[in-house]
Design a protein around this motif. Structure first.
Motif, PDB file in Angstrom:
ATOM      1  N   SER A  10      39.680  42.686  35.345  1.00  0.00           N
ATOM      2  CA  SER A  10      39.310  41.758  36.430  1.00  0.00           C
ATOM      3  C   SER A  10      40.046  40.682  36.631  1.00  0.00           C
ATOM      4  O   SER A  10      40.375  40.128  37.645  1.00  0.00           O
ATOM      5  N   VAL A  11      40.187  39.707  35.483  1.00  0.00           N
ATOM      6  CA  VAL A  11      41.085  38.537  35.727  1.00  0.00           C
ATOM      7  C   VAL A  11      42.352  38.674  35.919  1.00  0.00           C
ATOM      8  O   VAL A  11      42.819  38.004  36.832  1.00  0.00           O
ATOM      9  N   THR A  14      42.352  39.881  39.722  1.00  0.00           N
ATOM     10  CA  THR A  14      41.897  38.644  40.474  1.00  0.00           C
ATOM     11  C   THR A  14      43.473  37.718  40.574  1.00  0.00           C
ATOM     12  O   THR A  14      43.828  37.295  41.785  1.00  0.00           O
ATOM     13  N   THR A  17      46.183  39.322  42.698  1.00  0.00           N
ATOM     14  CA  THR A  17      46.084  39.550  43.975  1.00  0.00           C
ATOM     15  C   THR A  17      45.927  38.188  44.738  1.00  0.00           C
ATOM     16  O   THR A  17      46.759  38.056  45.528  1.00  0.00           O
ATOM     17  N   PHE A  18      45.488  37.181  44.312  1.00  0.00           N
ATOM     18  CA  PHE A  18      45.488  35.890  44.857  1.00  0.00           C
ATOM     19  C   PHE A  18      46.816  35.123  44.726  1.00  0.00           C
ATOM     20  O   PHE A  18      46.870  33.906  45.285  1.00  0.00           O
ATOM     21  N   PRO A  62      37.705  48.712  41.289  1.00  0.00           N
ATOM     22  CA  PRO A  62      38.569  47.771  41.164  1.00  0.00           C
ATOM     23  C   PRO A  62      39.904  47.743  41.331  1.00  0.00           C
ATOM     24  O   PRO A  62      40.445  47.077  42.072  1.00  0.00           O
ATOM     25  N   SER A  66      41.199  45.517  44.742  1.00  0.00           N
ATOM     26  CA  SER A  66      42.301  44.643  44.392  1.00  0.00           C
ATOM     27  C   SER A  66      43.683  44.957  44.957  1.00  0.00           C
ATOM     28  O   SER A  66      44.324  44.047  45.756  1.00  0.00           O
ATOM     29  N   THR A  70      45.749  43.043  47.831  1.00  0.00           N
ATOM     30  CA  THR A  70      47.009  42.573  47.798  1.00  0.00           C
ATOM     31  C   THR A  70      47.750  42.973  48.911  1.00  0.00           C
ATOM     32  O   THR A  70      48.737  42.343  49.408  1.00  0.00           O
TER      33      THR A  70
END
Length: 85
Positions: A10-11, A14, A17-18, A62, A66, A70
């Motif tokens: 998950s980290v 994230t 993606t960001f 997920p 994500s 993206t």
């Protein structure tokens, strides 16, 4: 699957993606995108679409979500490249 493995995934999702937001911000701020490669960014977009397809096949929300986000960020960069060239 172990909760710690899910947390790492998950980290990672994230962060990757960001990570595109600073690039989008820089293009908008400078109003130029000449240093952005069409070929590299297009290949990356195609790869991200394949990750979405993979996520659908394995039923992993997920992975799907994500990579959809993206792709939207990368598509934004391509649109800004077209506009500011």
């Amino acid at each position: 699957m172990f909760p710690s493995i899910e947390l790492v995934g998950s980290v990672a999702a994230t962060m990757t993606t960001f990570a595109w937001l600073p690039q989008i911000s820089k293009i908008l701020r400078d109003r130029q995108a000449t240093d952005i490669s069409w070929a590299t960014t297009g290949a990356l977009a195609a790869g991200v679409v394949l990750w979405v397809v993979y996520g659908v096949f394995i039923g992993s929300w997920p992975v799907i979500l994500s990579n959809v986000v993206t792709f939207l960020f990368i598509a934004t960069i391509l649109g800004l490249k077209w506009r500011y060239g």
